[in-house]
Design an enzyme around this catalytic site. Sequence first.
Site, PDB file in Angstrom:
ATOM      1  N   HIS A  88      53.267  55.029  53.325  1.00  0.00           N
ATOM      2  CA  HIS A  88      54.718  55.234  53.270  1.00  0.00           C
ATOM      3  C   HIS A  88      55.145  56.680  53.590  1.00  0.00           C
ATOM      4  O   HIS A  88      55.922  56.923  54.493  1.00  0.00           O
ATOM      5  CB  HIS A  88      55.244  54.870  51.873  1.00  0.00           C
ATOM      6  CG  HIS A  88      54.769  53.565  51.363  1.00  0.00           C
ATOM      7  ND1 HIS A  88      55.212  52.350  51.842  1.00  0.00           N
ATOM      8  CD2 HIS A  88      53.866  53.264  50.400  1.00  0.00           C
ATOM      9  CE1 HIS A  88      54.627  51.362  51.176  1.00  0.00           C
ATOM     10  NE2 HIS A  88      53.793  51.887  50.315  1.00  0.00           N
TER      11      HIS A  88
HETATM   12  O1  RIB Z   1      57.019  52.943  46.929  1.00  0.00           O
HETATM   13  C1  RIB Z   1      56.175  53.817  47.631  1.00  0.00           C
HETATM   14  C2  RIB Z   1      56.397  55.221  47.191  1.00  0.00           C
HETATM   15  O2  RIB Z   1      56.113  55.349  45.791  1.00  0.00           O
HETATM   16  C3  RIB Z   1      55.457  56.225  47.880  1.00  0.00           C
HETATM   17  O3  RIB Z   1      56.103  57.463  47.978  1.00  0.00           O
HETATM   18  C4  RIB Z   1      54.309  56.322  46.921  1.00  0.00           C
HETATM   19  O4  RIB Z   1      53.603  57.551  47.054  1.00  0.00           O
HETATM   20  C5  RIB Z   1      55.036  56.273  45.599  1.00  0.00           C
HETATM   21  O5  RIB Z   1      55.555  57.570  45.348  1.00  0.00           O
END
Ligand code: RIB
Length: 317
Positions: free
Chosen positions: A247
């Site tokens: 992500h």
């Molecule tokens: O939902 C994904 C996010 O939540 C990413 O940034 C992961 O590192 C957590 O922080």
Amino acid sequence: MTTKLILDCDTGSDDAVAIMAAALHPELELLAITTVNGNVPLENTTDNTLRVIDAIGVSIPVHAGAPRPLVRPDFPIPRHVLNEGREEFQKMRLDFPDPRSTASGRNAVEVLIEHYLSDEGPETVLVAVGPLTNVAAALTAEPRLAARIPRLVIMGGARGWGNVSATAEFNFWVDPEAAAVVFSAGIRDVLVCPLDATHDAPLSRAHCDRFDAIGTAGAVSTSLMVRQRIDTYPGSEHGTLDAAPVHDALCIAALVRPDVITEWVDAAVTVETGGLHSVGAMVVDDRSWSPLAHNARVALRADADIFADVLSEAFSA
Ligand code: RIB
Ligand code: CA
């Protein structure tokens, strides 16, 4: 032309890839890293951040920030309850050697305010890939920041399925009030990379082979972490996936190759702070007749190969 940035993160594995890409890509200048409670407690997100910068041999100031959400005493469901019985997806300690570096000892919120009130502030993109507690605290304490942050890129939210609930993505769910503060602050250029986009550009085992062939510390450690994510991604049977979203690093790729985002909407965005079933949900109002002013661009689709190209460029530099 290099892009200056500050990265606010809750270092887990995808934050780690974002840190390495931001620190190593030749078109980026990572000025500082601020850490926040999220994937793991603040002490661990800070320690993991230090492990990552030491592993790739860069010297970047690291400033620890908020140990808990802005208003609530804890997550809507405390971390130990949320994770009970679940295989540890985000590790308390990333698989890097113990850090040699130390955090600055200055509070992240104070550093964000000082930086964005300085002459360098309006030249520095802020990328936030954890819960938005530090960013919201800085904006609340010093409202002038809203006009001085030239661009904010956020990993968070979901227009489709959430990951912590059917409606909510983790970063916004951990601190919904902070997210609502940030979206209402009036920052003029906000890009949100929600799960819709990050899940549309997963990194595959073939991309990992490409990173392994580069052979640098950043490339090899990213390959290891992405393979672990593929093997253990929540909701997948062990080893059944061939790719997994990373992500946070997609936000960094978007700084270098805006065309990595292949579909988006401009909308009025906010985050639900109430609701038993919807707390932390991102509300994206792109109705042509909406009375609400647009305050963000929300990425919906992304290109995994362009994403991998940017990471390869960073790890080859
Ligand atoms: O939902 C994904 C996010 O939540 C990413 O940034 C992961 O590192 C957590 O922080
Ligand atoms: Ca994160």
